[in-house]
Motif scaffolding. Structure first.
Motif, PDB file in Angstrom:
ATOM      1  N   UNK A 222       0.873  -1.058  -0.050  1.00  0.00           N
ATOM      2  CA  UNK A 222       0.040  -0.108  -0.090  1.00  0.00           C
ATOM      3  C   UNK A 222       0.602   1.210   0.025  1.00  0.00           C
ATOM      4  N   UNK A 223       1.050   2.104  -1.122  1.00  0.00           N
ATOM      5  CA  UNK A 223       1.826   2.978  -1.319  1.00  0.00           C
ATOM      6  C   UNK A 223       0.835   4.172  -1.440  1.00  0.00           C
ATOM      7  N   UNK A 224       1.090   5.562  -1.026  1.00  0.00           N
ATOM      8  CA  UNK A 224       0.416   6.572  -0.923  1.00  0.00           C
ATOM      9  C   UNK A 224       1.468   7.583  -1.854  1.00  0.00           C
ATOM     10  N   UNK A 225       0.885   8.050  -3.060  1.00  0.00           N
ATOM     11  CA  UNK A 225       1.751   9.215  -4.105  1.00  0.00           C
ATOM     12  C   UNK A 225       0.823  10.366  -4.020  1.00  0.00           C
ATOM     13  N   UNK A 226       1.372  11.582  -4.185  1.00  0.00           N
ATOM     14  CA  UNK A 226       0.747  12.675  -4.495  1.00  0.00           C
ATOM     15  C   UNK A 226       0.662  12.893  -5.773  1.00  0.00           C
ATOM     16  N   UNK A 227      -0.624  13.140  -6.394  1.00  0.00           N
ATOM     17  CA  UNK A 227      -0.690  13.154  -7.941  1.00  0.00           C
ATOM     18  C   UNK A 227      -1.601  14.307  -8.034  1.00  0.00           C
ATOM     19  N   UNK A 228      -1.353  15.395  -8.813  1.00  0.00           N
ATOM     20  CA  UNK A 228      -2.082  16.690  -8.923  1.00  0.00           C
ATOM     21  C   UNK A 228      -2.540  16.883  -7.846  1.00  0.00           C
ATOM     22  N   UNK A 229      -1.669  17.129  -6.717  1.00  0.00           N
ATOM     23  CA  UNK A 229      -2.052  17.701  -5.314  1.00  0.00           C
ATOM     24  C   UNK A 229      -2.889  16.784  -4.641  1.00  0.00           C
ATOM     25  N   UNK A 230      -3.166  15.847  -4.785  1.00  0.00           N
ATOM     26  CA  UNK A 230      -4.116  14.941  -4.196  1.00  0.00           C
ATOM     27  C   UNK A 230      -3.281  13.683  -3.639  1.00  0.00           C
ATOM     28  N   UNK A 231      -3.333  13.256  -2.373  1.00  0.00           N
ATOM     29  CA  UNK A 231      -2.965  12.064  -2.074  1.00  0.00           C
ATOM     30  C   UNK A 231      -3.794  10.732  -2.648  1.00  0.00           C
ATOM     31  N   UNK A 232      -3.196   9.961  -3.215  1.00  0.00           N
ATOM     32  CA  UNK A 232      -3.772   8.777  -3.577  1.00  0.00           C
ATOM     33  C   UNK A 232      -3.129   7.310  -3.230  1.00  0.00           C
ATOM     34  N   UNK A 233      -3.959   6.517  -2.703  1.00  0.00           N
ATOM     35  CA  UNK A 233      -3.276   5.238  -2.280  1.00  0.00           C
ATOM     36  C   UNK A 233      -3.599   4.426  -3.459  1.00  0.00           C
ATOM     37  N   UNK A 234      -2.349   3.757  -3.910  1.00  0.00           N
ATOM     38  CA  UNK A 234      -2.288   2.909  -4.955  1.00  0.00           C
ATOM     39  C   UNK A 234      -1.481   1.523  -4.452  1.00  0.00           C
ATOM     40  N   UNK A 235      -2.559   0.468  -4.343  1.00  0.00           N
ATOM     41  CA  UNK A 235      -2.023  -0.827  -3.729  1.00  0.00           C
ATOM     42  C   UNK A 235      -1.367  -1.423  -5.291  1.00  0.00           C
ATOM     43  N   UNK A 236      -0.234  -1.918  -5.141  1.00  0.00           N
ATOM     44  CA  UNK A 236       0.561  -2.667  -6.092  1.00  0.00           C
ATOM     45  C   UNK A 236       1.905  -2.828  -5.787  1.00  0.00           C
ATOM     46  N   UNK A 237       2.726  -2.939  -6.909  1.00  0.00           N
ATOM     47  CA  UNK A 237       4.187  -3.340  -6.631  1.00  0.00           C
ATOM     48  C   UNK A 237       5.120  -2.756  -7.524  1.00  0.00           C
ATOM     49  N   UNK A 238       6.131  -2.547  -7.419  1.00  0.00           N
ATOM     50  CA  UNK A 238       7.180  -1.842  -8.178  1.00  0.00           C
ATOM     51  C   UNK A 238       7.406  -2.605  -9.687  1.00  0.00           C
ATOM     52  N   UNK A 239       7.576  -1.741 -10.652  1.00  0.00           N
ATOM     53  CA  UNK A 239       8.265  -2.608 -11.681  1.00  0.00           C
ATOM     54  C   UNK A 239       9.730  -2.664 -11.737  1.00  0.00           C
ATOM     55  N   UNK A 240      10.118  -3.545 -12.473  1.00  0.00           N
ATOM     56  CA  UNK A 240      11.364  -4.018 -12.696  1.00  0.00           C
ATOM     57  C   UNK A 240      12.270  -3.076 -12.565  1.00  0.00           C
ATOM     58  N   UNK A 241      12.399  -2.260 -13.522  1.00  0.00           N
ATOM     59  CA  UNK A 241      13.476  -1.177 -13.856  1.00  0.00           C
ATOM     60  C   UNK A 241      13.739  -0.140 -12.633  1.00  0.00           C
ATOM     61  N   UNK A 242      12.590   0.088 -11.989  1.00  0.00           N
ATOM     62  CA  UNK A 242      12.776   1.211 -10.875  1.00  0.00           C
ATOM     63  C   UNK A 242      13.761   0.433  -9.654  1.00  0.00           C
ATOM     64  N   UNK A 243      13.811  -1.009  -9.634  1.00  0.00           N
ATOM     65  CA  UNK A 243      14.489  -1.481  -8.576  1.00  0.00           C
ATOM     66  C   UNK A 243      15.785  -1.234  -8.349  1.00  0.00           C
ATOM     67  N   UNK A 244      16.475  -1.351  -9.671  1.00  0.00           N
ATOM     68  CA  UNK A 244      17.844  -1.136  -9.692  1.00  0.00           C
ATOM     69  C   UNK A 244      18.419   0.251  -9.545  1.00  0.00           C
TER      70      UNK A 244
END
Length: 498
Positions: A222-244
């Motif tokens: 459960x990750x919270x991101x601020x998108x267009x000034x609004x906090x959004x809870x986005x349940x999910x998992x990272x993509x492969x590329x961001x990991x490295x």
């Protein structure tokens, strides 16, 4: 093998002549780290969901040789190799077995580390797990924080399916590492990034955060991101590329001296690492030098399960016995990393015999030296070895120097002209070679005999003492049938693996 009692053959003075082929610029460049003598190195490690195949082991051996030689040159190397413990294959296979993701990946990670040990790889300073860096800690950003930075800078967006994508068009040098331009990417790159195609703006955009789907089971954050000034809870998992991008920056900082990997990672993975890291931090370059090894072939063909030529390290050991892993390492080292290594069972058998000869030569020089101080006999060879290694890691040229020294030493011993001091120089030279290439010379002399094999060896020793040559030959053949070679010398019997 034990360390040298002295080290007059240090090659550290030649560090300023080291050249590497930089994939980014497509030319040989003199290696100049940002903060010498410190050198930071990152290599893409395994995705732990099954056995590592020999093509990947070729890459990991290359990584190890680079790190070893940098250290032999006197650099203070900090080496990081990641372990990917969350991705589509891991989720698929762990759930098929009804096994928890963490337990599943830990089991396969152990197989990988056992393989590294068998191949004689020097341990990395860090082996970070991707799942430990989803959120930031210890003052370093995690994947969620880096994705937020990309959102804030206009390089990422939330798509209709709930996933967050990187906006490739926002990064002006995207495609440079792979030699592609944006027109090529938009028109023809979709097949390469099809696993990331959900509901994105353009075909080249790739997933930073994948929204949860039922097939993911309990693998989600459960990750919270601020998108267009609004906090959004986005349940999910990272993509492969961001990991490295995140693991490298967390452990090595915003700029890395050297990044390594197989040529298959140039695009899209390493290109995406550059785009993410430089866009998120505003620091360029993310990496000073990129080095990529070629694919491995098997009997001149691309390795694939459908062709029946897909091999693991276990297959090599099953074929060649206890010395199989070391023989594979020698086979890999004798191939230049930017040429295609052609694996064959005949090549493994030849490498095994070559290693046995090197082991014997090292043991003979040690014995002949009898504790003498090394002379300058191999100084020229040391310079030639260093010159080959500094020429973009020309390991095949370096090994040619080794064979010349071994041949010359053998001839001199046979003629009675090799002094103890020269023998000590030869042994010390081989110890330097061993540190650089990780061949573990002398290992095949350390044969673990079963009680039954030891009884055969003892019986043969008694037969030789009684001058019963027929029985001695019979027992030698019996040991050979067990995979044990016996040689007779002035100090008695010595054994090695066939």
């Amino acid at each position: 093998m034990p360390p040298s009692h002295t080290n007059p053959l240090s090659v550290s003075a030649s560090k300023d002549t080291l050249e590497v082929y930089n994939t980014l610029t497509r030319r040989l460049e003199r290696f100049a780290p940002a903060h010498p003598p410190k050198v930071t190195i990152y290599a893409c490690g395994p995705t732990v969901y099954n056995h590592v195949h020999i093509g990947n082991w070729f890459a990991f051996i290359f990584n190890d040789v680079v790190v070893r030689w940098m250290r032999e040159l006197g650099y203070d190397v900090e080496f990081v190799m990641n372990v990917t413990d969350v991705d589509d294959k891991i989720i698929r296979d762990s759930q098929a077995l009804g096994e928890d993701r963490a337990a599943f990946t830990e089991r396969w990670a152990k197989v990988f580390f056992d393989g590294l040990k068998a191949l004689g790889a020097a341990p990395a300073n860090h082996y970070p797990r991707a799942t430990d860096h989803v959120f930031g800690h210890d003052g370093a950003d995690g994947m969620v924080e880096m994705i937020q930075a990309l959102l804030d800078r206009g390089h990422a967006y939330l798509a209709g399916d709930g996933s967050i994508y990187y906006r490739v068009s926002s990064f002006d040098t995207y495609g440079q590492l792979a030699g592609l331009d944006m027109e090529q990417l938009q028109a023809g790159a979709s097949g390469r990034v099809s696993a990331d195609e959900y509901d994105k703006d353009t075909v080249a955009d790739f997933a930073l955060w994948k929204s949860y789907v039922p097939e993911d089971g309990d693998v989600a954050w459960d990750a919270t991101f601020t998108i267009d000034g609004e906090a959004r809870l986005v349940k999910g998992r990272p993509g492969w590329h961001i990991e490295c991008s995140v693991m490298s920056s967390a452990l090595l900082g915003q700029e890395i001296d050297l990044h390594m990997g197989g040529e298959d990672l140039i695009f899209p993975h390493h290109q995406n690492e550059i785009a993410q890291s430089e866009a998120a931090t505003g620091h360029r370059p993310f990496v000073r030098y990129w080095m990529h090894n070629r694919h491995l072939l098997v009997d001149g063909q691309k390795m694939s399960k459908s062709k029946g030529n897909f091999y693991t390290l276990n297959d090599v050991v099953e074929h060649a016995g206890p010395e199989g892993a070391r023989a594979f390492r020698y086979l890999a080292v004798q191939s230049h990393y930017r040429s295609q290594m052609d694996f064959s069972w005949r090549g493994i058998d030849a490498a095994k015999k070559t290693l046995a000869n090197l082991d014997e030569a090292y043991a003979r020089m040690q014995a002949h030296a009898a504790g003498a101080a090394p002379s300058t006999w191999t100084d020229e060879a040391t310079g030639a070895f260093a010159a080959a290694m500094n020429a973009d890691f020309n390991t095949s040229g370096a090994l040619a120097v080794v064979q010349t020294v071994v041949g010359d030493a053998g001839s001199a011993i046979a003629k009675g002209t090799l002094t103890p001091e020269d023998a000590a120089a030869g042994a010390t030279f081989l110890e330097m070679v061993d540190r650089a290439l990780g061949l573990h010379l002398g290992q095949s002399q350390q044969v673990a005999l079963t009680p039954e094999q030891q009884a055969l060896l003892d019986a043969r020793d008694a037969a030789r003492a009684a001058k019963d040559w027929a029985e001695s030959d019979r027992l030698r053949d019996a040991l050979a049938a067990e995979g044990i070679a016996v040689k007779d010398g002035k100090d008695g019997q010595t054994v090695s693996y066939l």
